[in-house]
Write a protein that holds these residues in place. Structure first.
Motif, short mmCIF file in Angstrom:
data_model
loop_
_atom_site.label_atom_id
_atom_site.label_comp_id
_atom_site.label_asym_id
_atom_site.label_seq_id
_atom_site.Cartn_x
_atom_site.Cartn_y
_atom_site.Cartn_z
N PRO A 354 37.99 42.92 50.50
CA PRO A 354 36.28 42.67 50.17
C PRO A 354 35.90 41.31 49.83
O PRO A 354 34.89 41.02 50.01
CB PRO A 354 35.95 44.12 49.63
N LEU A 355 36.82 40.74 49.09
CA LEU A 355 36.43 39.61 48.47
C LEU A 355 36.17 38.57 49.59
O LEU A 355 35.22 37.52 49.49
CB LEU A 355 37.53 39.21 47.52
N MET A 356 36.74 38.54 50.56
CA MET A 356 36.46 37.67 51.85
C MET A 356 35.05 37.84 52.20
O MET A 356 34.64 36.83 53.03
CB MET A 356 37.72 37.54 52.69
N ARG A 357 34.67 39.01 51.98
CA ARG A 357 33.32 39.45 52.57
C ARG A 357 32.12 39.20 51.58
O ARG A 357 30.94 39.66 52.07
CB ARG A 357 33.55 40.94 53.35
N GLY A 358 32.23 38.46 50.54
CA GLY A 358 31.33 38.30 49.45
C GLY A 358 31.30 39.33 48.48
O GLY A 358 30.31 38.91 47.67
N TYR A 359 32.12 40.06 48.16
CA TYR A 359 32.12 41.10 47.17
C TYR A 359 33.20 40.45 46.02
O TYR A 359 33.86 39.49 46.44
CB TYR A 359 32.91 42.25 47.62
N ALA A 360 33.05 41.16 44.75
CA ALA A 360 33.75 40.78 43.77
C ALA A 360 34.41 41.85 43.28
O ALA A 360 34.23 43.13 43.15
CB ALA A 360 32.99 40.24 42.65
N LEU A 361 35.68 41.83 42.54
CA LEU A 361 36.57 42.73 41.86
C LEU A 361 36.60 42.61 40.59
O LEU A 361 36.72 41.43 39.94
CB LEU A 361 38.06 42.59 42.42
N CYS A 362 36.05 43.64 39.83
CA CYS A 362 35.77 43.58 38.40
C CYS A 362 37.04 44.42 37.66
O CYS A 362 37.30 45.59 37.92
CB CYS A 362 34.52 44.47 38.02
N LEU A 363 37.46 43.51 36.64
CA LEU A 363 38.61 44.13 36.00
C LEU A 363 38.36 44.00 34.51
O LEU A 363 37.64 42.94 33.78
CB LEU A 363 39.98 43.12 36.14
#
Length: 408
Positions: A354-363
């Motif tokens: 999903p990061l490649m599609r403009g999303y972010a991963l929250c940790l």
């Protein structure tokens, strides 16, 4: 009038003394029939001698019994030599036997029967060991008297049936005390003569005593031990000796032995002619079958039109190649589609996709645990945002719950 009163042992002693003083009873031969025969484990033998009128207890100690030339048994008639004495313990008199022989002509029959049983037990008369006579003996050994009728009869039959046959005669005595040794030596000599393929032991008819040499154990064992087959032709048809029973073949007469040993030349010629005709017919039939089989082979396409078979095979190979290429292409296409499906599924499951599609991963810091709910953080917590081209460190200023609905 009553005599003196004696003890038992005194009576026994008087009887014993009376017997011992009789010179006849001190060395006597007693003829009778054996009954109640018993051999003790010590080697002593106990028996009763009896006739129609009386019986006599007898004993023969081991030292004497071991020298007997026969085996005593119930019913056997014997003459026992010894002395009479009293056995004090039982108060009986008995014969103490020093020597014993079988009685009369019956003893010869008994001895002969015992020898026969002995030889049978050793396997000398086993039919399984008897050998077949050779069809065409190179030489025939003859053991018989040179002046008797047996050699004349054998020679006459041999000349009639097989002219030119070779006979090796070893003349021997066929009766009397010297006969057994001469017969044994002749058999052993002939089996060593080169090309002697069969031996005939023969004599004409005679009384039982005349034929006794052929019942001698030495002669029987010499015949049994011969390395070449032996034909026994002793006496007339009704006469049967131990040599007859041990020999490989028994002939009722010397003439019959010659009939068995020497093949008929006329019969052989007939057999050879018959075999020749049968062999020629068999070869002719084999050639006819082979010719017919060859004709069938020549009419078959592989031989009659060999190129047609080659062209047909080439066409089949071309078809197989085309089908194989199509099968390989279909397999490759199927494998490619399967690979693409698996690749798509792998990409969908990739957490960084999903990061490649403009999303972010929250940790959540500091353990960098993925945040999937507002319940996992609170104001002031440090968080890490992973983007497609980097990371951002941030601090939570406010937390609020929102219910998201997906609309299409």
């Amino acid at each position: 009038m009553i005599g003196p009163i004696l003890e038992v042992w005194e009576v026994t002693q008087r009887v014993r003394g009376a017997i011992a003083s009789d010179p006849v009873l001190s060395g006597i031969g007693v003829r009778g029939q054996i009954a109640n025969f018993r051999k003790h484990s010590s080697g002593h033998i106990y028996f009763t001698l009896r006739d129609e009128r009386a019986s006599l207890r007898s004993v023969m100690f081991r030292s004497r019994a071991s020298g007997l030339g026969f085996t005593p048994k119930d019913g056997m008639r014997v003459v026992a030599f010894g002395y009479l004495d009293v056995f004090e313990r039982d108060g009986t008199y008995q014969l103490y036997v020093d020597a014993m022989r079988q009685d009369g002509l019956g003893a010869l029959h008994v001895a002969l029967e015992e020898l026969k049983q002995k030889l049978q037990a050793e396997g000398l008369m086993d039919p399984a060991r008897k050998r077949r006579l050779p069809l065409l003996p190179r030489k025939v050994g003859i053991v018989t008297s040179k002046t008797g009728a047996a050699i004349h009869d054998i020679s006459s039959v041999a000349r009639r049936r097989f002219p030119g046959c070779r006979i090796v005669l070893l003349p021997v005595r066929v009766q009397g005390s010297a006969a057994p040794d001469m017969i044994c030596k002749a058999v052993r000599t002939l089996e060593r003569v080169p090309e002697v393929d069969v031996i005939v032991v023969a004599r004409g008819g005679g009384s039982e005593e005349d034929l006794s040499a052929f019942n001698d154990e030495r002669v029987v064992r010499a015949i049994y031990g011969s390395s070449v087959p032996v034909v026994s032709a002793v006496g007339h048809e009704v006469d049967v000796t131990l040599s007859d029973l041990v020999a490989d073949v028994r002939a009722p007469t010397p003439s019959a032995a010659a009939e068995m040993v020497f093949p008929s030349a006329e019969d052989l010629k007939f057999q050879v002619r018959n075999l020749y005709l049968r062999a020629r017919a068999a070869v002719h039939r084999r050639m006819e079958r082979a010719g017919y089989s060859l004709m069938l082979l020549r009419s078959r396409p592989p031989l009659s039109r060999p190129l047609q078979l080659v062209f047909g095979l080439r066409q089949r190979i071309d078809g197989m190649e085309a089908r194989a290429a199509g099968s390989v292409k279909r397999i490759l296409e199927t494998k490619r589609a399967m690979y693409l499906r698996i690749l798509g599924r792998a990409e969908a499951l990739d957490p960084y996709g999903p990061l490649m599609r403009g999303y972010a991963l929250c940790l959540k810091k500091p353990d960098e645990i993925p945040i999937s709910s507002v319940d996992m953080i609170q104001r002031g917590d440090g968080i890490l945002l992973l983007l497609k081209d980097g990371r951002v460190d941030a601090t939570v200023k406010e937390v609020s719950r929102v219910s998201w609905r997906m609309t299409w």
